[in-house]
Design an enzyme around this catalytic site. Structure first.
Site, PDB file in Angstrom:
ATOM      1  CG  HIS A 295      -0.195   0.083   2.517  1.00 47.53           C
ATOM      2  ND1 HIS A 295       0.261  -1.032   3.171  1.00 47.53           N
ATOM      3  CD2 HIS A 295       0.217   1.149   3.261  1.00 47.53           C
ATOM      4  CE1 HIS A 295       0.903  -0.661   4.271  1.00 47.53           C
ATOM      5  NE2 HIS A 295       0.896   0.661   4.355  1.00 47.53           N
TER       6      HIS A 295
ATOM      7  CD  GLU B 255      -8.652   4.349 -11.990  1.00 50.69           C
ATOM      8  OE1 GLU B 255      -9.049   3.163 -11.912  1.00 50.69           O
ATOM      9  OE2 GLU B 255      -9.234   5.322 -11.474  1.00 50.69           O
TER      10      GLU B 255
ATOM     11  CB  SER C 167       9.371   3.132  -6.414  1.00 50.87           C
ATOM     12  OG  SER C 167       9.535   4.053  -7.455  1.00 50.87           O
TER      13      SER C 167
ATOM     14  CE1 TYR D 153       5.440   6.004  -3.879  1.00 52.34           C
ATOM     15  CE2 TYR D 153       7.318   6.610  -5.254  1.00 52.34           C
ATOM     16  CZ  TYR D 153       6.345   5.693  -4.881  1.00 52.34           C
ATOM     17  OH  TYR D 153       6.291   4.483  -5.516  1.00 52.34           O
ATOM     18  CB  SER D 154      11.667  10.035  -3.291  1.00 54.26           C
ATOM     19  OG  SER D 154      12.777   9.428  -3.853  1.00 54.26           O
ATOM     20  CB  ALA D 155      11.556  10.857   1.988  1.00 58.78           C
TER      21      ALA D 155
ATOM     22  CB  ILE E 119       3.373   0.043 -12.799  1.00 57.74           C
ATOM     23  CG1 ILE E 119       4.757  -0.405 -12.299  1.00 57.74           C
ATOM     24  CG2 ILE E 119       2.473  -1.162 -13.081  1.00 57.74           C
ATOM     25  CD1 ILE E 119       5.571  -1.222 -13.245  1.00 57.74           C
ATOM     26  CG  ASP E 120      -0.711  -0.508 -16.982  1.00 63.67           C
ATOM     27  OD1 ASP E 120      -0.670  -1.100 -15.883  1.00 63.67           O
ATOM     28  OD2 ASP E 120      -1.113  -1.068 -18.019  1.00 63.67           O
TER      29      ASP E 120
HETATM   30  N1  LIG Z   1       2.289   2.518 -10.324  1.00 60.41           N
HETATM   31  C1  LIG Z   1       3.559   2.858 -10.440  1.00 60.41           C
HETATM   32  O1  LIG Z   1       3.983   3.495 -11.417  1.00 60.41           O
HETATM   33  C2  LIG Z   1       4.542   2.436  -9.383  1.00 60.41           C
HETATM   34  C3  LIG Z   1       5.900   2.635  -9.636  1.00 60.41           C
HETATM   35  C4  LIG Z   1       6.823   2.256  -8.679  1.00 60.41           C
HETATM   36  C5  LIG Z   1       6.380   1.681  -7.498  1.00 60.41           C
HETATM   37  N2  LIG Z   1       5.064   1.508  -7.268  1.00 60.41           N
HETATM   38  C6  LIG Z   1       4.653   0.937  -5.990  1.00 60.41           C
HETATM   39  O2  LIG Z   1       3.724  -0.111  -6.173  1.00 60.41           O
HETATM   40  C7  LIG Z   1       2.827  -0.176  -5.087  1.00 60.41           C
HETATM   41  C8  LIG Z   1       1.394  -0.151  -5.599  1.00 60.41           C
HETATM   42  O3  LIG Z   1       1.211   0.999  -6.385  1.00 60.41           O
HETATM   43  P1  LIG Z   1      -0.120   1.235  -7.228  1.00 60.41           P
HETATM   44  O4  LIG Z   1       0.221   2.133  -8.351  1.00 60.41           O
HETATM   45  O5  LIG Z   1      -0.775  -0.063  -7.485  1.00 60.41           O
HETATM   46  O6  LIG Z   1      -0.981   2.073  -6.149  1.00 60.41           O
HETATM   47  P2  LIG Z   1      -2.562   2.399  -6.157  1.00 60.41           P
HETATM   48  O7  LIG Z   1      -3.195   1.860  -7.372  1.00 60.41           O
HETATM   49  O8  LIG Z   1      -2.681   3.849  -5.858  1.00 60.41           O
HETATM   50  O9  LIG Z   1      -3.073   1.552  -4.912  1.00 60.41           O
HETATM   51  C9  LIG Z   1      -2.682   1.901  -3.628  1.00 60.41           C
HETATM   52  C10 LIG Z   1      -3.375   0.987  -2.641  1.00 60.41           C
HETATM   53  O10 LIG Z   1      -3.053   1.406  -1.324  1.00 60.41           O
HETATM   54  C11 LIG Z   1      -4.259   1.621  -0.601  1.00 60.41           C
HETATM   55  N3  LIG Z   1      -4.091   2.736   0.338  1.00 60.41           N
HETATM   56  C12 LIG Z   1      -3.947   4.052   0.049  1.00 60.41           C
HETATM   57  N4  LIG Z   1      -3.855   4.778   1.170  1.00 60.41           N
HETATM   58  C13 LIG Z   1      -3.957   3.913   2.194  1.00 60.41           C
HETATM   59  C14 LIG Z   1      -3.954   4.061   3.607  1.00 60.41           C
HETATM   60  N5  LIG Z   1      -3.834   5.255   4.197  1.00 60.41           N
HETATM   61  N6  LIG Z   1      -4.084   2.952   4.369  1.00 60.41           N
HETATM   62  C15 LIG Z   1      -4.214   1.757   3.789  1.00 60.41           C
HETATM   63  N7  LIG Z   1      -4.216   1.544   2.469  1.00 60.41           N
HETATM   64  C16 LIG Z   1      -4.101   2.619   1.679  1.00 60.41           C
HETATM   65  C17 LIG Z   1      -5.287   1.928  -1.655  1.00 60.41           C
HETATM   66  O11 LIG Z   1      -6.601   1.563  -1.253  1.00 60.41           O
HETATM   67  P3  LIG Z   1      -7.591   2.588  -0.506  1.00 60.41           P
HETATM   68  O12 LIG Z   1      -7.443   3.909  -1.174  1.00 60.41           O
HETATM   69  O13 LIG Z   1      -8.924   1.941  -0.644  1.00 60.41           O
HETATM   70  O14 LIG Z   1      -7.129   2.577   0.898  1.00 60.41           O
HETATM   71  C18 LIG Z   1      -4.880   0.996  -2.777  1.00 60.41           C
HETATM   72  O15 LIG Z   1      -5.385  -0.294  -2.584  1.00 60.41           O
HETATM   73  C19 LIG Z   1       3.169   1.010  -4.179  1.00 60.41           C
HETATM   74  O16 LIG Z   1       4.000   0.605  -3.122  1.00 60.41           O
HETATM   75  C20 LIG Z   1       3.916   1.935  -5.109  1.00 60.41           C
HETATM   76  O17 LIG Z   1       4.808   2.780  -4.428  1.00 60.41           O
HETATM   77  C21 LIG Z   1       4.127   1.877  -8.183  1.00 60.41           C
END
Ligand SMILES: NC(=O)c1ccc[n+]([C@@H]2O[C@H](COP(=O)([O-])OP(=O)(O)OC[C@H]3O[C@@H](n4cnc5c(N)ncnc54)[C@H](OP(=O)(O)O)[C@@H]3O)[C@@H](O)[C@H]2O)c1
Ligand SMILES: *[C@@H]1O[C@H](CO)[C@@H](O)[C@H](O)[C@H]1NC(C)=O
Length: 320
Positions: free
Chosen positions: A147, A248, A197, A210-212, A245-246
């Site tokens: 998360h 939303e 990431s 975020y980076s931190a 990553i794609d």
């Molecule tokens: N997408 C990218 O480009 C990318 C790149 C590098 C790394 N990552 C890493 O991959 C992972 C997943 O990324 P993603 O893009 O799939 O993210 P995402 O689609 O935004 O999903 C984030 C998830 O975290 C939950 N969340 C958000 N705030 C929360 C809180 N306060 N307490 C508990 N849960 C919470 C959200 O659900 P709710 O809002 O319902 O709580 C959701 O299920 C992350 O660790 C991200 O840093 C992503």
């Protein structure tokens, strides 16, 4: 050092890495059959896709999310009247919406599937999730920490409180869950999978808070991994270094600024699970987009910084 060596050594490293990894055990989906897995942040994005993969492999999955955010989104599309009506059945409505991912997991063949909702800002909730795994699954084989809290994608705004809040959600709750889950993971010879990431390895613009939090994860878990080795604790720690990553949320935030096409979340989710099951130290996805810049990082940091900036389309502030 000669320029030739600067090029040759990373290249040699690549060749060695390739040989090393191809000599390793191969992944089989059966590895996850019957395994008890927690996936945090699985209401959407990569977490949701991981839950589906695990379900197909026959794992017992316990997913978490806040769910309120999803509810609000749905409410936003409804008339006030409907919202008022629905407010009466708040509890049932919440259960219905949050069970979508869980239901799909059951359809796909999960050993079992359940959801616990709450915010990871609250360390007591983080602990409760682990306790639920103990109570309902009788143990834990894999803890997938995925998360992330909402942040902004622009210049650092100086808001210290936001950095603190994001550290709670993206970092401290990972620590809290790890601490709570450790006795169960020791017992099962289990795995901790930490989703990070490229922004947790290299300085990128527009993601300062975020980076931190992602750099903090590297420090904590890489250090802990060393202690596990020294103490013969048979719990693997896999840190996942992801490129764009794609999902939303990521596409909405960065697609206009990042001159790079995002990689598919389904494949990304599978690579994370594979890496965790194979007890790899780190996962790189997409491999070339993460591993090659990281080889550059320690040999030609300025060059890498420059190359990173070239991938951002920004309007530069007028010269002072
Ligand atoms: N997408 C990218 O480009 C990318 C790149 C590098 C790394 N990552 C890493 O991959 C992972 C997943 O990324 P993603 O893009 O799939 O993210 P995402 O689609 O935004 O999903 C984030 C998830 O975290 C939950 N969340 C958000 N705030 C929360 C809180 N306060 N307490 C508990 N849960 C919470 C959200 O659900 P709710 O809002 O319902 O709580 C959701 O299920 C992350 O660790 C991200 O840093 C992503
Ligand atoms: C550590 O755990 C893994 C997976 O549970 C198991 O395959 C392996 O044999 C264990 N190693 C030791 C030394 O106990």
């Amino acid at each position: 050092m000669g320029r030739l060596q600067k090029i040759l050594i990373p290249f040699l490293g690549l060749v060695l890495a390739f040989c090393f990894y191809s000599a390793r055990e191969n992944f089989k989906p059966e590895m996850l059959k019957g395994k008890r897995v927690i996936v945090t942040g699985a209401s959407t994005g990569i977490g949701e896709q991981m839950a589906y993969h695990l379900a197909r492999m026959g794992a017992h999955v316990l997913v978490t999310a806040r769910t309120e955010a999803k509810l609000q989104k749905v409410n936003g599309k409804l008339s006030t009247h409907t919202c008022m009506l629905m407010a009466c059945t708040h509890k049932r409505r919440k259960a219905n919406l949050t069970s979508q991912v869980v239901e799909r997991c059951r359809e796909l063949g999960a050993g079992s599937a359940r959801l616990i909702s709450g915010s990871m800002e609250d360390m007591a909730f983080a602990k409760r999730v682990v306790e639920a795994a103990e109570a309902e699954l009788g143990g834990l084989d894999m803890l997938i920490l995925n998360h992330v809290g909402k942040s902004y994608f622009s210049y650092f705004d100086g808001n210290v409180r936001h950095v603190q809040k994001l550290l709670d959600i993206n970092f401290l709750s990972y620590v809290a869950m790890t601490v709570s889950a450790l006795p169960m993971l020791k017992q099962s010879g289990g795995s901790i999978v930490v989703v990070s990431s490229m922004a947790g390895k290299v300085g990128f613009p527009f993601t300062v808070p975020y980076s931190a939090t992602k750099f903090a994860l590297d420090g904590f878990f890489s250090s802990l991994r060393q202690e596990f080795r020294i103490q013969n604790v048979n719990v693997s720690i896999t840190l996942c270094i992801l490129s764009f990553i794609d999902t939303e949320s990521a596409v909405r935030a960065a697609a206009d600024v990042l001159l790079m096409s995002p990689a598919p979340k389904e494949e990304c989710a599978l690579e994370i699970i594979k890496g965790g099951a194979l007890r790899q130290r780190e996962v790189y996805y997409k491999y070339a987009l993460t591993k090659i810049p990281l080889l550059l990082r320690d040999w030609a940091a300025e060059l890498l910084d420059y190359l990173v900036r070239q991938h951002y389309q920004v309007e530069r502030p007028p010269a002072a």
